[in-house]
Design a protein around this motif. Structure first.
Motif, PDB file in Angstrom:
ATOM      1  N   ALA A  48       0.880  -1.254  -0.050  1.00 35.29           N
ATOM      2  CA  ALA A  48       0.054  -0.027  -0.072  1.00 35.29           C
ATOM      3  C   ALA A  48       0.748   1.173   0.126  1.00 35.29           C
ATOM      4  O   ALA A  48       0.546   2.202  -0.740  1.00 35.29           O
ATOM      5  N   LEU A  49       1.977   1.377   0.653  1.00 36.14           N
ATOM      6  CA  LEU A  49       2.885   2.529   0.858  1.00 36.14           C
ATOM      7  C   LEU A  49       3.817   2.619  -0.365  1.00 36.14           C
ATOM      8  O   LEU A  49       3.770   3.674  -0.902  1.00 36.14           O
ATOM      9  N   TRP A  50       4.467   1.750  -0.692  1.00 35.96           N
ATOM     10  CA  TRP A  50       5.632   1.545  -1.510  1.00 35.96           C
ATOM     11  C   TRP A  50       5.056   1.610  -2.912  1.00 35.96           C
ATOM     12  O   TRP A  50       5.641   2.243  -3.914  1.00 35.96           O
ATOM     13  N   ILE A  51       4.336   0.704  -3.132  1.00 37.53           N
ATOM     14  CA  ILE A  51       3.629   0.342  -4.644  1.00 37.53           C
ATOM     15  C   ILE A  51       2.543   1.213  -4.966  1.00 37.53           C
ATOM     16  O   ILE A  51       2.487   2.043  -6.229  1.00 37.53           O
ATOM     17  N   ALA A  52       1.400   0.915  -3.884  1.00 33.04           N
ATOM     18  CA  ALA A  52       0.243   1.814  -4.483  1.00 33.04           C
ATOM     19  C   ALA A  52       0.229   3.127  -4.319  1.00 33.04           C
ATOM     20  O   ALA A  52      -0.175   4.215  -5.278  1.00 33.04           O
TER      21      ALA A  52
END
Length: 299
Positions: free
Chosen positions: A142-146
């Motif tokens: 959720a943080l690094w990719i999305a």
């Protein structure tokens, strides 16, 4: 006075241990050994099963030096060189990030920890220790990719492994620092040595054997995690040296991928990869014990 001194000194006498107490002691000892033996049964069963079904793959030529690039699903060829590389690199990057953070957090908690900040740090470490690996993987996704828009990669897997490794490093380092006698600190302070130099030159070197063992055990603990590699990176049959882009294999991911292969070659790769992972983790545990023994002897 002389007569008193000339009297022979009697050896201390011990009361006879009652039969009931001896029976209870032997019974408790037998129960402990029985529980120990029962705990070993599933462990040895799993180990023997993996060795029995995976030994054929390890004895095959090219298992440790080739990848699965261009190998057909039903072909007993290729190896897990690409997966071994991915497993070691992902855990290694996580260790490079987690170990310094964990050591600094442990030093703060033991040497400086007072007030609300120390309580908050301890609380957060306890929370991280209980976080399932799938939750850590989803958080990084959720943080690094999305949110930040980065691609799925081996580095994203390493970030998730950092969350799983950090509490282990903090707790093991914290316990080792607490075992350092306070007399060493007080003697250093009495000589006028600043606190930060006392920590760097005396406290940490004294606790180093246990700290290094804890770090190696933390690396071994995260090597077998499956959830982060399933969520944060794709499988590749060929080796990929770029940790920031592209798919990268690992031993847990290879085993999951081969589960969909109904051929006997696929089953052979699954058990061979499992045995390879066990051997790597066993080597890390042996290295931790050897480093601990070596540093303790030379200290």
């Amino acid at each position: 006075m002389t007569a008193t001194l000339d009297k022979p000194i009697k050896a201390p006498t011990f009361r006879h241990v009652s039969t009931a107490r001896r029976i209870k002691n032997n019974l408790a000892t037998g129960v402990v050994w029985l529980c120990f033996g029962l705990a070993l049964v599933p462990l040895l069963w799993v180990l023997l099963t993996v060795v029995q079904k995976g030994a054929a793959a390890l004895t095959r030529s090219g298992w440790f030096t080739k990848s699965q690039n261009g190998v057909l699903p039903d072909s007993h060829a290729g190896g897990v060189y690409h997966a071994i590389y991915g497993t070691i690199v992902q855990a290694g990057i996580a260790a490079v990030i987690a170990v310094p953070l964990g050591i600094m957090a442990a030093v703060f908690l033991v040497e400086y920890g007072r007030g609300w900040l120390a309580k908050t740090t301890t609380f957060m470490v306890d929370i991280l220790a209980g976080v399932p690996s799938i939750v850590a993987a989803l958080f990084i996704f959720a943080l690094w990719i999305a949110t930040l828009g980065n691609p799925q990669s081996a580095f994203a897997v390493s970030l998730a492994l950092v969350l799983l490794m950090l509490p282990v490093v903090v707790r093991s380092t914290e316990e080792m620092l607490k075992l350092v006698p306070d007399e060493l600190r007080e003697a250093s302070y009495a000589l006028g040595i600043p606190k930060w130099k006392t920590i760097v030159r005396i406290v940490i070197p004294t606790a180093a054997p246990g700290m290094i063992s804890g770090m190696l055990l933390a690396v071994a603990r995260v090597m077998g995690e499956t959830a982060p590699v399933l969520v944060l990176v794709g499988y590749s049959k060929a080796i990929n040296f770029d940790v920031f882009h592209g798919n990268m294999a690992s031993l847990p991911l290879l085993m999951y991928q081969e589960l969909s292969n109904p051929e006997p070659a696929g089953r052979e790769r699954i058990w061979g990869a499992a045995l390879t992972l066990i051997l790597i983790i066993a080597l890390l545990y042996a290295a931790a014990a050897a480093v601990n023994k070596l540093l303790t002897r030379n200290r």
